[in-house]
Design a protein around this motif. Structure first.
Motif, PDB file in Angstrom:
ATOM      1  N   VAL A  13       0.529  -1.538   0.031  1.00 23.91           N
ATOM      2  CA  VAL A  13       0.188   0.186   0.230  1.00 23.91           C
ATOM      3  C   VAL A  13       1.247   1.211   0.193  1.00 23.91           C
ATOM      4  CG1 VAL A  13      -1.666   1.044   1.183  1.00 23.91           C
ATOM      5  CG2 VAL A  13      -1.580  -1.291   1.149  1.00 23.91           C
ATOM      6  N   ASP A  14       1.833   1.701   0.542  1.00 23.34           N
ATOM      7  CA  ASP A  14       2.814   2.529   0.556  1.00 23.34           C
ATOM      8  C   ASP A  14       3.477   2.241  -0.906  1.00 23.34           C
ATOM      9  OD1 ASP A  14       4.233   4.090   2.646  1.00 23.34           O
ATOM     10  OD2 ASP A  14       6.466   2.920   2.297  1.00 23.34           O
ATOM     11  N   GLU A  15       3.748   1.382  -0.850  1.00 27.98           N
ATOM     12  CA  GLU A  15       4.441   1.714  -2.652  1.00 27.98           C
ATOM     13  C   GLU A  15       3.190   2.215  -3.403  1.00 27.98           C
ATOM     14  OE1 GLU A  15       6.018  -2.016  -3.515  1.00 27.98           O
ATOM     15  OE2 GLU A  15       7.150  -2.051  -2.206  1.00 27.98           O
ATOM     16  N   SER A  16       2.372   1.553  -3.826  1.00 28.04           N
ATOM     17  CA  SER A  16       0.831   2.235  -4.599  1.00 28.04           C
ATOM     18  C   SER A  16      -0.424   2.293  -4.575  1.00 28.04           C
ATOM     19  CB  SER A  16       1.049   0.469  -5.836  1.00 28.04           C
ATOM     20  OG  SER A  16       1.218  -0.227  -5.021  1.00 28.04           O
ATOM     21  N   GLY A  17      -0.713   2.413  -3.269  1.00 25.77           N
ATOM     22  CA  GLY A  17      -2.362   2.629  -2.920  1.00 25.77           C
ATOM     23  C   GLY A  17      -2.617   1.382  -2.357  1.00 25.77           C
ATOM     24  N   ARG A  35       2.053  16.591   9.713  1.00 25.74           N
ATOM     25  CA  ARG A  35       3.144  15.648   9.514  1.00 25.74           C
ATOM     26  C   ARG A  35       3.985  14.398   9.086  1.00 25.74           C
ATOM     27  NH1 ARG A  35       6.255  18.223  13.326  1.00 25.74           N
ATOM     28  NH2 ARG A  35       6.774  20.530  12.238  1.00 25.74           N
ATOM     29  N   ARG A  36       3.685  13.896   9.728  1.00 24.02           N
ATOM     30  CA  ARG A  36       3.987  11.882   9.405  1.00 24.02           C
ATOM     31  C   ARG A  36       2.460  12.202   8.050  1.00 24.02           C
ATOM     32  NH1 ARG A  36       4.663   8.535  13.392  1.00 24.02           N
ATOM     33  NH2 ARG A  36       3.345   7.187  13.051  1.00 24.02           N
ATOM     34  N   ARG A  67       2.168   8.697  -0.564  1.00 24.38           N
ATOM     35  CA  ARG A  67       1.156   7.636  -0.548  1.00 24.38           C
ATOM     36  C   ARG A  67       0.485   7.246   0.348  1.00 24.38           C
ATOM     37  NH1 ARG A  67      -1.300   6.213  -4.713  1.00 24.38           N
ATOM     38  NH2 ARG A  67       0.542   6.850  -5.863  1.00 24.38           N
ATOM     39  N   THR A  68       0.979   6.783   1.347  1.00 23.43           N
ATOM     40  CA  THR A  68      -0.046   5.570   2.357  1.00 23.43           C
ATOM     41  C   THR A  68      -0.759   6.575   2.988  1.00 23.43           C
ATOM     42  OG1 THR A  68       1.857   4.626   2.963  1.00 23.43           O
ATOM     43  CG2 THR A  68       0.632   4.884   5.030  1.00 23.43           C
ATOM     44  N   ALA A  69      -0.546   7.940   3.493  1.00 28.31           N
ATOM     45  CA  ALA A  69      -1.573   8.667   4.110  1.00 28.31           C
ATOM     46  C   ALA A  69      -2.652   8.801   2.520  1.00 28.31           C
ATOM     47  CB  ALA A  69      -0.709  10.409   3.789  1.00 28.31           C
ATOM     48  N   TRP A  70      -2.117   9.335   1.430  1.00 30.20           N
ATOM     49  CA  TRP A  70      -3.770   9.028   0.539  1.00 30.20           C
ATOM     50  C   TRP A  70      -4.194   8.342   0.880  1.00 30.20           C
ATOM     51  CZ3 TRP A  70      -5.565  11.505  -3.457  1.00 30.20           C
ATOM     52  CH2 TRP A  70      -6.663  11.416  -3.625  1.00 30.20           C
ATOM     53  N   ALA A  71      -3.790   6.924   0.765  1.00 27.10           N
ATOM     54  CA  ALA A  71      -4.700   5.685   0.860  1.00 27.10           C
ATOM     55  C   ALA A  71      -5.047   5.761   2.321  1.00 27.10           C
ATOM     56  CB  ALA A  71      -4.086   4.792   1.226  1.00 27.10           C
ATOM     57  N   LEU A  72      -4.705   6.296   3.429  1.00 27.06           N
ATOM     58  CA  LEU A  72      -5.111   6.374   4.818  1.00 27.06           C
ATOM     59  C   LEU A  72      -6.712   6.538   4.718  1.00 27.06           C
ATOM     60  CD1 LEU A  72      -3.168   5.660   6.809  1.00 27.06           C
ATOM     61  CD2 LEU A  72      -4.462   3.902   6.705  1.00 27.06           C
ATOM     62  N   ILE A  73      -6.663   8.427   3.648  1.00 27.45           N
ATOM     63  CA  ILE A  73      -7.232   9.153   3.759  1.00 27.45           C
ATOM     64  C   ILE A  73      -8.362   9.288   2.771  1.00 27.45           C
ATOM     65  CG2 ILE A  73      -7.168  12.017   4.383  1.00 27.45           C
ATOM     66  CD1 ILE A  73      -5.148  11.996   4.727  1.00 27.45           C
ATOM     67  N   ALA A  74      -7.485   9.716   1.762  1.00 26.60           N
ATOM     68  CA  ALA A  74      -8.864  10.248   0.700  1.00 26.60           C
ATOM     69  C   ALA A  74      -8.672   8.899  -0.764  1.00 26.60           C
ATOM     70  CB  ALA A  74      -8.290  10.712  -0.313  1.00 26.60           C
ATOM     71  N   GLU A  75      -8.252   7.611  -0.389  1.00 28.66           N
ATOM     72  CA  GLU A  75      -8.418   7.231  -1.736  1.00 28.66           C
ATOM     73  C   GLU A  75      -9.554   5.857  -2.423  1.00 28.66           C
ATOM     74  OE1 GLU A  75      -5.920   3.074  -4.019  1.00 28.66           O
ATOM     75  OE2 GLU A  75      -4.841   4.050  -2.118  1.00 28.66           O
ATOM     76  N   ALA A  91      -0.909  14.581  -3.018  1.00 25.27           N
ATOM     77  CA  ALA A  91      -0.468  14.019  -4.625  1.00 25.27           C
ATOM     78  C   ALA A  91       0.178  14.214  -5.213  1.00 25.27           C
ATOM     79  CB  ALA A  91      -2.054  14.187  -4.864  1.00 25.27           C
ATOM     80  N   GLU A  92       1.050  15.809  -4.659  1.00 30.12           N
ATOM     81  CA  GLU A  92       2.345  16.467  -4.987  1.00 30.12           C
ATOM     82  C   GLU A  92       3.342  16.640  -4.807  1.00 30.12           C
ATOM     83  OE1 GLU A  92       0.837  20.157  -6.140  1.00 30.12           O
ATOM     84  OE2 GLU A  92      -1.148  19.506  -7.470  1.00 30.12           O
ATOM     85  N   PRO A  93       4.381  16.316  -5.180  1.00 32.88           N
ATOM     86  CA  PRO A  93       5.358  16.360  -4.357  1.00 32.88           C
ATOM     87  C   PRO A  93       6.076  18.039  -3.719  1.00 32.88           C
ATOM     88  CG  PRO A  93       6.296  16.387  -6.802  1.00 32.88           C
ATOM     89  CD  PRO A  93       4.678  15.711  -6.140  1.00 32.88           C
ATOM     90  N   LEU A  94       6.347  17.726  -2.384  1.00 31.63           N
ATOM     91  CA  LEU A  94       6.932  18.978  -2.030  1.00 31.63           C
ATOM     92  C   LEU A  94       8.103  19.030  -1.873  1.00 31.63           C
ATOM     93  CD1 LEU A  94       3.108  20.035   0.028  1.00 31.63           C
ATOM     94  CD2 LEU A  94       3.852  21.107  -1.924  1.00 31.63           C
ATOM     95  N   THR A  95       8.540  20.648  -1.343  1.00 28.46           N
ATOM     96  CA  THR A  95      10.181  21.168  -1.102  1.00 28.46           C
ATOM     97  C   THR A  95       9.936  21.334   0.308  1.00 28.46           C
ATOM     98  OG1 THR A  95      10.288  22.479  -1.874  1.00 28.46           O
ATOM     99  CG2 THR A  95      11.259  20.370  -3.324  1.00 28.46           C
ATOM    100  N   ASP A  96       8.587  22.422   0.498  1.00 26.52           N
ATOM    101  CA  ASP A  96       8.237  22.555   1.533  1.00 26.52           C
ATOM    102  C   ASP A  96       7.490  22.054   2.186  1.00 26.52           C
ATOM    103  OD1 ASP A  96       8.469  24.961   3.975  1.00 26.52           O
ATOM    104  OD2 ASP A  96       8.062  26.157   2.808  1.00 26.52           O
ATOM    105  N   HIS A  97       7.298  20.980   3.542  1.00 24.76           N
ATOM    106  CA  HIS A  97       5.625  20.828   3.999  1.00 24.76           C
ATOM    107  C   HIS A  97       5.722  22.043   5.285  1.00 24.76           C
ATOM    108  CE1 HIS A  97       7.345  16.533   2.778  1.00 24.76           C
ATOM    109  NE2 HIS A  97       6.484  17.078   1.931  1.00 24.76           N
TER     110      HIS A  97
END
Length: 203
Positions: free
Chosen positions: A28-32, A101-102, A108-116, A175-181
């Motif tokens: 799930v961490d790799e692909s949802g 922050r977590r 990817r894991t957070a997206w699966a848990l929150i919104a997928e 859904a987008e890579p960020l540099t400034d979390h």
């Protein structure tokens, strides 16, 4: 004579079950959720597909159990932050910051848990997951009102709204890579706290 499972047998089953859940977490961490298949999980866990179904009747049942365990860990982290000493608004900020922050550390894991999009059995766990956060936030808000630190409000509605705002605000960043979390987290928290500490609420 009725069959009695030995302690060694129980321990072996528990270990196999843990391997299955760990394999699920990794995939799930790799692909949802959407791309993970039972055969992949069995292979990653080092067991036969038939063995996998002895522990979980379906992929939905396995995903629901994984979801429950994964979110329990996240809820514990937020609960610990909310229990820190200090004013209620600072405790709430600490809890919100840990959540955000977590999530952004493992998008990817957070997206699966929150919104997928997920199956009903997993979606039911997601609802319980949000309710648990809301109850934790509600306790802090209620304490803040009792102490006079926070303005009168419906603590349950406020806590539910904060959970919804936090989850929805993270969907885009996940859904987008960020540099400034930090900037993203600060903005979300500022929004939530502005609603929490307003001096007037509609009645």
């Amino acid at each position: 004579m009725a069959y009695r499972e030995t302690e060694r047998g129980k321990a072996r089953k528990a270990k196999t079950r843990q391997r299955i859940l760990q394999a699920t977490a990794e995939l799930v961490d790799e692909s949802g959720f959407g791309l993970v298949q039972m055969g992949q999980i069995a292979g990653r866990a080092g067991i036969a597909a038939g063995t996998l179904y002895r522990y979980f009747a379906s992929k939905e049942a396995l995903f629901a159990d994984y979801f429950r365990l994964a979110t329990e860990q996240e809820v514990r982290q937020v609960a610990a932050a909310l229990q820190q000493p200090g004013p209620s608004s600072e405790r709430m900020e600490a809890g919100l910051r840990v959540f955000a922050r977590r999530a952004l550390l493992k998008p990817r894991t957070a997206w699966a848990l929150i919104a997928e999009p997920v199956d009903p059995a997993v979606d039911e766990q997601r609802l319980l997951y949000r309710q648990r956060y809301a109850r934790l936030f509600e306790q802090v808000i209620s304490f803040g009102m009792e102490s006079g630190e926070l303005p009168p409000q419906d603590a349950r509605l406020t806590s539910t709204a904060m959970v919804g705002a936090l989850a929805e605000a993270l969907v885009g960043p996940l859904a987008e890579p960020l540099t400034d979390h930090d900037a993203t987290i600060d903005h979300i928290i500022a929004f939530c706290l502005a609603g929490l500490t307003r001096k007037e609420y509609p009645r």
